[in-house]
Design a protein around this motif. Structure first.
Motif, mmCIF file in Angstrom:
data_model
loop_
_atom_site.group_PDB
_atom_site.id
_atom_site.type_symbol
_atom_site.label_atom_id
_atom_site.label_comp_id
_atom_site.label_asym_id
_atom_site.label_seq_id
_atom_site.Cartn_x
_atom_site.Cartn_y
_atom_site.Cartn_z
ATOM 1 N N LYS A 163 -3.913 -9.645 4.931
ATOM 2 C CA LYS A 163 -5.101 -10.358 5.407
ATOM 3 C C LYS A 163 -4.727 -11.414 6.453
ATOM 4 O O LYS A 163 -5.277 -12.519 6.487
ATOM 5 C CB LYS A 163 -5.891 -10.962 4.255
ATOM 6 N N LEU A 164 -3.759 -11.070 7.315
ATOM 7 C CA LEU A 164 -3.345 -11.929 8.418
ATOM 8 C C LEU A 164 -3.931 -11.396 9.719
ATOM 9 O O LEU A 164 -4.056 -10.187 9.894
ATOM 10 C CB LEU A 164 -1.815 -11.964 8.540
ATOM 11 N N LYS A 165 -4.253 -12.290 10.631
ATOM 12 C CA LYS A 165 -4.801 -11.879 11.925
ATOM 13 C C LYS A 165 -3.721 -11.740 12.986
ATOM 14 O O LYS A 165 -3.913 -11.080 13.991
ATOM 15 C CB LYS A 165 -5.868 -12.871 12.378
ATOM 16 N N ASP A 184 -2.945 -6.227 8.073
ATOM 17 C CA ASP A 184 -4.227 -6.018 7.393
ATOM 18 C C ASP A 184 -4.088 -6.177 5.879
ATOM 19 O O ASP A 184 -4.940 -6.769 5.234
ATOM 20 C CB ASP A 184 -4.795 -4.637 7.701
ATOM 21 N N CYS A 185 -3.006 -5.644 5.315
ATOM 22 C CA CYS A 185 -2.806 -5.726 3.866
ATOM 23 C C CYS A 185 -2.554 -7.160 3.414
ATOM 24 O O CYS A 185 -2.884 -7.527 2.287
ATOM 25 C CB CYS A 185 -1.649 -4.825 3.431
ATOM 26 N N CYS A 236 0.813 -1.215 0.000
ATOM 27 C CA CYS A 236 0.000 0.000 0.000
ATOM 28 C C CYS A 236 0.848 1.267 0.000
ATOM 29 O O CYS A 236 0.329 2.348 -0.230
ATOM 30 C CB CYS A 236 -0.948 0.001 1.190
#
Length: 64
Positions: free
Chosen positions: A45-47, A42-43, A18
């Motif tokens: 898509k990991l928690k 977040d980018c 990003c």
């Protein structure tokens, strides 16, 4: 004079796909030649931060 959100932006380090600054939880790629180096969870898509000893971003294995 009030500054806008884009003023001085090029002076700040940019990370991740990003190209934003440091915020939230981040993980670093262990490839020293990685063009991004650090990624926002977040980018990706990991928690949570990966628990493996070495972690490589999704781009680096493609470059080898």
């Amino acid at each position: 004079m009030a500054s806008t959100s884009t003023e001085g932006r090029s002076d700040r380090p940019q990370f991740c796909y990003c190209r934003e600054g440091e915020h939230g939880q981040m993980v670093g790629c262990d490839n020293e030649q990685c063009p991004y180096q650090w990624f926002h969870l977040d980018c990706l898509k990991l928690k949570e931060v990966p628990k493996s000893k070495n972690w490589y971003c999704p781009e680096c294995p493609k470059r080898r």
